[in-house]
Design a protein around this motif. Structure first.
Motif, PDB file in Angstrom:
ATOM      1  N   ALA A  48       8.841   9.213 -11.638  1.00  0.00           N
ATOM      2  CA  ALA A  48      10.087   8.532 -11.279  1.00  0.00           C
ATOM      3  C   ALA A  48      10.317   7.310 -12.156  1.00  0.00           C
ATOM      4  O   ALA A  48      11.433   7.076 -12.636  1.00  0.00           O
ATOM      5  CB  ALA A  48      10.051   8.126  -9.805  1.00  0.00           C
ATOM      6  N   LEU A  49       9.269   6.529 -12.383  1.00  0.00           N
ATOM      7  CA  LEU A  49       9.408   5.322 -13.202  1.00  0.00           C
ATOM      8  C   LEU A  49       9.706   5.680 -14.656  1.00  0.00           C
ATOM      9  O   LEU A  49      10.520   5.019 -15.319  1.00  0.00           O
ATOM     10  CB  LEU A  49       8.142   4.473 -13.120  1.00  0.00           C
ATOM     11  N   THR A  50       9.061   6.728 -15.156  1.00  0.00           N
ATOM     12  CA  THR A  50       9.290   7.156 -16.538  1.00  0.00           C
ATOM     13  C   THR A  50      10.733   7.609 -16.727  1.00  0.00           C
ATOM     14  O   THR A  50      11.401   7.235 -17.709  1.00  0.00           O
ATOM     15  CB  THR A  50       8.323   8.291 -16.908  1.00  0.00           C
ATOM     16  N   ALA A  51      11.232   8.416 -15.784  1.00  0.00           N
ATOM     17  CA  ALA A  51      12.616   8.897 -15.876  1.00  0.00           C
ATOM     18  C   ALA A  51      13.605   7.747 -15.750  1.00  0.00           C
ATOM     19  O   ALA A  51      14.623   7.697 -16.456  1.00  0.00           O
ATOM     20  CB  ALA A  51      12.871   9.937 -14.790  1.00  0.00           C
TER      21      ALA A  51
ATOM     22  N   ILE B 222       0.855  -1.183   0.000  1.00  0.00           N
ATOM     23  CA  ILE B 222       0.000   0.000   0.000  1.00  0.00           C
ATOM     24  C   ILE B 222       0.891   1.234   0.000  1.00  0.00           C
ATOM     25  O   ILE B 222       1.763   1.382   0.861  1.00  0.00           O
ATOM     26  CB  ILE B 222      -0.914   0.018   1.239  1.00  0.00           C
ATOM     27  N   GLU B 223       0.666   2.131  -0.963  1.00  0.00           N
ATOM     28  CA  GLU B 223       1.531   3.309  -1.104  1.00  0.00           C
ATOM     29  C   GLU B 223       0.724   4.602  -0.953  1.00  0.00           C
ATOM     30  O   GLU B 223       0.363   5.244  -1.934  1.00  0.00           O
ATOM     31  CB  GLU B 223       2.232   3.276  -2.460  1.00  0.00           C
ATOM     32  N   PRO B 224       0.450   5.009   0.298  1.00  0.00           N
ATOM     33  CA  PRO B 224      -0.241   6.283   0.499  1.00  0.00           C
ATOM     34  C   PRO B 224       0.671   7.466   0.173  1.00  0.00           C
ATOM     35  O   PRO B 224       1.895   7.400   0.370  1.00  0.00           O
ATOM     36  CB  PRO B 224      -0.585   6.282   1.995  1.00  0.00           C
TER      37      PRO B 224
ATOM     38  N   TYR C 272       0.472   8.806  -7.286  1.00  0.00           N
ATOM     39  CA  TYR C 272       0.368   8.413  -8.692  1.00  0.00           C
ATOM     40  C   TYR C 272       1.311   9.243  -9.555  1.00  0.00           C
ATOM     41  O   TYR C 272       2.076   8.695 -10.365  1.00  0.00           O
ATOM     42  CB  TYR C 272      -1.074   8.569  -9.195  1.00  0.00           C
ATOM     43  N   GLU C 273       1.270  10.566  -9.425  1.00  0.00           N
ATOM     44  CA  GLU C 273       2.064  11.434 -10.299  1.00  0.00           C
ATOM     45  C   GLU C 273       3.558  11.323 -10.015  1.00  0.00           C
ATOM     46  O   GLU C 273       4.375  11.242 -10.943  1.00  0.00           O
ATOM     47  CB  GLU C 273       1.606  12.886 -10.153  1.00  0.00           C
TER      48      GLU C 273
END
Length: 279
Positions: A254-257, A176-178, A248-249
């Motif tokens: 981070a994943l895109t970069a 879970i990533e709040p 989410y953003e």
């Protein structure tokens, strides 16, 4: 159908909210915390549907004993929620050795202790769920939170690995990533004496944003607790559940970069492969 939950860190924040919501709808909760008397009001209202125990997740022997006692007292436990945590706001140089050990012992090793203690019981049941509370900072980073990130990236790597190990036994795990949420986490962050050298750096800017109350906190703690319960009710078992527009953003960016940088090195990565034997 009544569901039985085991939750760590229930004195405040998500742990307390989950406990309140679950008891209100008729579930049973094994709630663990450092001061069990903090839940006396809930015990008076809900009676034996609330089981409590004093627990310090950094004490592996204590964790094993309390988890065993909870399963013995309640018979079965359907969901284990690893929620207890410790936040440290300090640059890499500023933090003390004791603070570094505490954040790793609580967020990484403490969560591992709970999962390891629960797995024999869940495996014997042939079913169960584990919810590991992490954060957006389990996949992205912010200056002055390096040691907190070290613990959260570590537990996410551990959980991603064991999710595949335990699936054959009917046990599913979701991270879970709040995002940033008004649970008191920001005000409860441990800090270290600031070094003037970091004042006008990204680390210093993050520290100042927390001090000024300017760090964005866009999420509802109530809605996050409800989303966690809804996930279990739905029987969906994603590996990760991002909760919050900031999660989410920020994680998406981070994943895109990271992927873009990874692709840049494709040729050099392949260039170091051993030559295939002739013939």
């Amino acid at each position: 159908m009544t569901t039985t939950w085991f939750i760590t860190g229930t004195s405040s924040g998500f742990g307390r909210l989950l406990t309140e919501h679950l008891l209100a709808r008729g579930d049973r909760v094994a709630a663990t915390l450092r001061r069990p008397e903090a839940l006396d009001d809930l015990r008076a209202e809900h009676g034996d549907r609330l089981w409590t125990a004093r627990l310090d997740v950094t004490d592996a022997e204590c964790v094993r004993r309390v988890v065993d006692e909870a399963f013995e007292a309640l018979g079965t436990i359907d969901v284990v929620v690893n929620n207890a945590g410790y936040g440290l706001l300090a640059s890499v140089e500023e933090a003390s050795d004791e603070q570094i050990r505490r954040v790793v012992d609580t967020n990484l090793l403490g969560s591992i202790h709970v999962i390891r203690a629960a797995l024999p019981h869940l495996r014997a049941q042939g079913r169960g769920r584990i919810l590991q509370v992490s954060t957006a900072g389990g996949q992205t980073t912010y200056p002055s939170l390096g040691y907190y990130h070290a613990s959260k990236w570590g537990i996410e790597g551990f959980c991603e690995t064991i999710a595949r190990e335990i699936a054959p036994f009917g046990t599913a795990l979701t991270i879970i990533e709040p995002g940033a949420t008004p649970t008191g986490f920001g005000s409860s962050l441990d800090t270290a004496p600031p070094m003037p050298a970091y004042a006008n750096t990204p680390a210093g800017h993050t520290r100042q944003a927390f001090a000024d109350g300017a760090f964005p906190v866009p999420n509802s703690a109530e809605k996050i607790a409800t989303a966690m319960i809804d996930l279990v009710d739905s029987d969906a078992t994603p590996l990760r559940l991002p909760l919050g527009p900031d999660t989410y953003e920020d994680v998406h960016a981070a994943l895109t970069a990271r992927l873009a940088e990874h692709e840049v090195h494709r040729d050099v990565a392949h260039s170091v492969a051993a030559a295939k034997p002739a013939g």
